[in-house]
Design an enzyme around this catalytic site. Structure first.
Site, PDB file in Angstrom:
ATOM      1  N   PHE A 234       9.877  -9.594  34.509  1.00 15.68           N
ATOM      2  CA  PHE A 234       8.538  -9.687  35.091  1.00 15.68           C
ATOM      3  C   PHE A 234       8.556 -10.306  36.488  1.00 15.68           C
ATOM      4  O   PHE A 234       7.610 -10.953  36.905  1.00 15.68           O
ATOM      5  CB  PHE A 234       7.606 -10.462  34.162  1.00 15.68           C
ATOM      6  CG  PHE A 234       7.658  -9.993  32.736  1.00 15.68           C
ATOM      7  CD1 PHE A 234       7.251  -8.716  32.403  1.00 15.68           C
ATOM      8  CD2 PHE A 234       8.156 -10.808  31.742  1.00 15.68           C
ATOM      9  CE1 PHE A 234       7.329  -8.261  31.089  1.00 15.68           C
ATOM     10  CE2 PHE A 234       8.245 -10.359  30.428  1.00 15.68           C
ATOM     11  CZ  PHE A 234       7.824  -9.085  30.103  1.00 15.68           C
ATOM     12  N   GLY A 461      14.159  -2.993  30.250  1.00 16.65           N
ATOM     13  CA  GLY A 461      13.293  -2.685  29.121  1.00 16.65           C
ATOM     14  C   GLY A 461      12.269  -1.623  29.434  1.00 16.65           C
ATOM     15  O   GLY A 461      11.425  -1.298  28.589  1.00 16.65           O
ATOM     16  N   THR A 462      12.338  -1.047  30.635  1.00 15.63           N
ATOM     17  CA  THR A 462      11.349  -0.064  31.074  1.00 15.63           C
ATOM     18  C   THR A 462      11.707   1.365  30.693  1.00 15.63           C
ATOM     19  O   THR A 462      10.884   2.261  30.846  1.00 15.63           O
ATOM     20  CB  THR A 462      11.197  -0.127  32.600  1.00 15.63           C
ATOM     21  OG1 THR A 462      12.489   0.079  33.193  1.00 15.63           O
ATOM     22  CG2 THR A 462      10.679  -1.492  33.038  1.00 15.63           C
ATOM     23  N   GLY A 503      11.712   0.673  41.328  1.00 16.12           N
ATOM     24  CA  GLY A 503      12.995   1.052  40.765  1.00 16.12           C
ATOM     25  C   GLY A 503      13.189   2.541  40.598  1.00 16.12           C
ATOM     26  O   GLY A 503      14.104   3.140  41.189  1.00 16.12           O
ATOM     27  N   LEU A 586       6.830  10.623  34.895  1.00 17.32           N
ATOM     28  CA  LEU A 586       8.147  11.184  34.614  1.00 17.32           C
ATOM     29  C   LEU A 586       8.517  11.173  33.140  1.00 17.32           C
ATOM     30  O   LEU A 586       9.350  11.972  32.702  1.00 17.32           O
ATOM     31  CB  LEU A 586       9.209  10.429  35.419  1.00 17.32           C
ATOM     32  CG  LEU A 586       8.989  10.409  36.944  1.00 17.32           C
ATOM     33  CD1 LEU A 586      10.125   9.662  37.627  1.00 17.32           C
ATOM     34  CD2 LEU A 586       8.869  11.829  37.486  1.00 17.32           C
ATOM     35  N   GLU A 661       3.592  -2.270  37.365  1.00 17.39           N
ATOM     36  CA  GLU A 661       2.741  -3.421  37.666  1.00 17.39           C
ATOM     37  C   GLU A 661       1.255  -3.108  37.748  1.00 17.39           C
ATOM     38  O   GLU A 661       0.427  -4.003  37.562  1.00 17.39           O
ATOM     39  CB  GLU A 661       3.221  -4.059  38.970  1.00 17.39           C
ATOM     40  CG  GLU A 661       4.581  -4.716  38.786  1.00 17.39           C
ATOM     41  CD  GLU A 661       5.263  -5.085  40.081  1.00 17.39           C
ATOM     42  OE1 GLU A 661       5.232  -6.265  40.437  1.00 17.39           O
ATOM     43  OE2 GLU A 661       5.840  -4.191  40.724  1.00 17.39           O
TER      44      GLU A 661
END
Length: 699
Positions: A234, A461-462, A503, A586, A661
């Site tokens: 985070f 974790g994304t 990212g 995506l 975010e």
């Protein structure tokens, strides 16, 4: 998985999902190296001063203790760019919780017990940790976080506000907030001769390697840093933290592998926090709701050792058409831990204040708050004057209103009750900038018909592994199950950190380019591939970091329904519904997870999360999950994330915007606006805990 699973946008399952649910995914503390030791930091118990003596004999006499490092004998490091990393280098104590010693033992339990036996004496100095708008040391910095100018001014905002027929002049407060990832900040370091290997919980190991090379004055090619799996960050793991420096120091001193896992109670003072922000917003509008003037002034704090300015006034430069505006940041340097990034820094607190003020203005006008936002839609970005690459906030508001049933809302505050409960609904807008950085990647075709993509991205974790595999498969025209993606190792092609919702856009661009080149090579080739396969490389320097003639942002709209108990003061969120315009989605599965995760953090920001600075001791009172309350599933029975199909040709080859975010941005305002609608009372100090609500209801 084949067929539709290989196309962008499909809800492909996480590639590492089986490892995580079976416990085979290895995190930074889970490397059982032979002879591994464990270290425990000793935090300073004063708010300002210096260490005059450290008594270590009692700790060294305890079973299993291998060493105690202090500022007198710890390995010397080069002066870091980030002063937060200058641990055990001198006797100064810049704030409570600063590491003043490190105990190394055979087990975590032995290290913790010995740390309690270390005795530290101090020369105590007067401290100041109280943030207030009239602090005599407040000043205007040159820039805020992200290199935004601290002040931006257009036209005559004071005159426009003074002459506006409808005005709102309000103040809001967001308290200090803490990241508290599920996996605390942890590093395991070991030396293999003159080579250093580090396993760390980080959002970017390329940066960690470069930092360690500078601190320990060694070539980067003699350092390997891995982050196979990361249990959340985070923002707090966006740059190296003291755990990795301490682990390397301890490993050098003892000649053993050493793991440093920061205790959760030490995280608030060690790894950064969202700085408190004090907001004053003035909005002046005509009777038709069109804004004439806007000022957003923010006061925040940072530490004595580092300037960090939460850029909370920046979103007001983006959102609405207003000819006269001023956005200003002021900073107070105090004896507090250095603040740092937390999910949507700047945007999260800034949009809470702005969107709450817009709701107050709608009330003064007697106008629907959605309509107020619609009449203030800008044709270009107000601050820069650039055209938007895409802006579909209007569509998000209208689609969200339809899904939520906004048309049936009685606009009168306190108009709906159910026994002891007061029920209300609220809305707020969201925005987050499109950020992207240069990245490198490698794609290899193997003789067996499979492909390997290599890039030092970090999956925090994304679902980054999964989405990058989808990007590669799409560019290669290959089934998803024929593509393997390697990430999380500094020996891979370098890539920027996972932060700023940048990212996937950054990594995906270079992966797409490498795979497109590889596909072109394969199409022109005849005959079998060599045993080692063939490889294509990509480097997006000069493309990803090129100036754009467009203002690029994601947008969204949040809708909330809350109930307020008149007997207990408890606020419950019954429904959260959000609609986003974030470019091409995506992976529908992982995207929905990211949106909902952000919304849930926004709910915590609104109702449960908040930290208190104890002015006498200079410490955060809420330092662990027993006192710092994060929301759980039961705190919101219904939560929905939707998006519109947005095409934007001015972003990257995938047409994607960041989504990690924007979910938190504006959520707290939607909930606060719903509480006002329910009660008729405006709360301007987060979080909306029962004591505050009940006191206001009783008054």
């Amino acid at each position: 998985m084949t067929g539709t699973g290989s196309t962008l946008g499909a809800p492909a399952e996480r590639r590492e999902g089986h490892q995580k649910v079976t416990g085979s995914a290895r995190y930074a503390a889970e490397h059982p190296l032979p002879g591994r030791a464990h270290a425990w930091p000793v935090p300073a118990t004063i708010a300002r001063g210096r260490v005059t003596a450290v008594e270590t004999a009692a700790a060294l006499d305890l079973p299993g203790v291998l060493a105690v490092l202090t500022h007198e004998d710890a390995p010397t490091i080069a002066e870091p760019d980030d002063p937060m990393l200058a641990v055990l280098q001198n006797p100064r104590v810049p704030h409570r919780g600063w590491c003043v010693a490190l105990v190394v033992a055979r087990s975590p339990e032995e290290a913790r017990l010995a740390a309690e036996a270390v005795r530290v004496e101090y020369a105590v100095e007067e401290h100041d940790v109280a943030l207030r708008t009239d602090h005599p040391d407040a000043y205007e910095p040159d820039t805020a976080n992200g290199d935004y100018p601290a002040r931006r001014e257009h036209g005559d905002p004071e005159g426009a506000f003074a002459s506006a027929p409808v005005r709102v002049d309000v103040a809001y407060r967001v308290p200090p907030l803490h990241n508290h990832p599920m996996e605390p900040h942890t590093s395991t370091a070991h030396w293999q001769g003159d080579r250093l290997v580090v396993h760390t919980s980080s959002q970017g190991t390329t940066t960690v390697r470069a930092t360690l090379a500078a601190l320990f004055e060694m070539p980067e090619d003699r350092i390997t840093v891995t982050a196979d799996h990361v249990g959340g960050g985070f923002g707090s793991k966006g740059t190296p933290r003291p755990d990795v420096v301490l682990a390397v120091m301890a490993a050098r001193r003892t000649g053993r592998p050493v793991t440093v896992a920061l205790p959760r109670r030490q995280l608030p003072t060690t790894v950064g926090h969202r700085a408190p922000t004090l907001h004053r917003i003035r909005l002046g509008a005509g009777t038709d709701g069109r804004l004439a003037g806007l000022t957003h002034d923010v006061v925040t704090h940072s530490s004595r050792i580092k300037e960090f300015v939460e850029q909370a006034a920046v979103p007001a430069r983006v959102m609405y058409a207003v000819p006269h505006s001023r956005t200003l940041h002021r900073l107070v340097r105090l004896d507090v831990p250095t603040p740092s990034w937390m999910r949507a820094p700047g945007e999260a607190p800034g949009m809470y204040a702005l969107e709450s003020a817009m709701d107050e203005l709608a009330g003064e006008l007697g106008m629907d708050p959605i309509q107020l936002r619609l009449v203030n839609e800008p044709e270009r970005e107000p601050d820069s004057g650039k055209p938007f690459s895409s802006r579909h906030l209007t569509e998000c508001l209208r689609d969200g209103a339809r899904r939520f049933g906004w048309a049936g809302r009685d606009p009168r505050p306190r108009s709906r009750g159910e026994g002891p409960l007061l029920v209300g609904t609220g809305v707020a807008a969201a925005t987050y900038p499109v950020l992207v950085a240069p990245s490198t990647a490698e794609a290899r075709a193997l003789p067996d018909g499979t492909f390997v993509v290599r890039i030092n991205a970090t999956d925090i974790g994304t679902g980054a592994r999964t989405v990058l595999t989808q990007v590669a498969a799409d560019a290669l025209g290959a089934p998803l199950d024929r593509v393997r993606t390697e990430v999380g190792n500094s020996d891979l092609p370098s890539a920027p950190l996972a932060g700023g919702s940048s990212g996937t856009a950054s990594w995906g661009w270079s992966v797409h380019e490498a795979c497109t080149r590889l596909a072109g090579t394969l199409a022109a080739r005849t005959g079998p591939l060599p045993d080692e396969g063939i490889t294509a490389h990509a480097d997006t320097t000069g493309q990803a970091d090129a100036d754009s003639p467009y203002a690029r942002h994601a947008f969204g709209a949040h809708f909330a329904e809350t109930s307020v108990d008149r007997v207990t003061g408890e606020v419950r969120v019954r429904r959260l519904l959000s609609v986003y315009a974030a470019g091409r989605i995506l992976n529908a599965r992982t995207a929905r997870s990211q949106f909902i995760g952000g919304m849930t953090m926004g709910l915590g920001m609104a109702l449960t999360e908040g930290s208190t600075m104890d002015t006498a001791f200079g410490d955060f009172t809420e330092s662990d999950l027993a006192a710092y309350h994060v929301p759980v599933h039961a705190d919101v029975p219904r939560i929905e994330a939707h998006w519109i199909d947005e095409e934007d040709a001015h972003l990257n080859p995938m047409g994607s915007k960041g989504i990690g975010e924007i979910g938190i941005v504006g959520t707290a305002a939607a909930i606060g606006n719903a509480v006002h609608h329910a009660t008729g009372i405006r709360f301007r100090d987060l979080p909306l805990t029962p004591d505050k609500v009940l006191t206001a209801l009783a008054g």
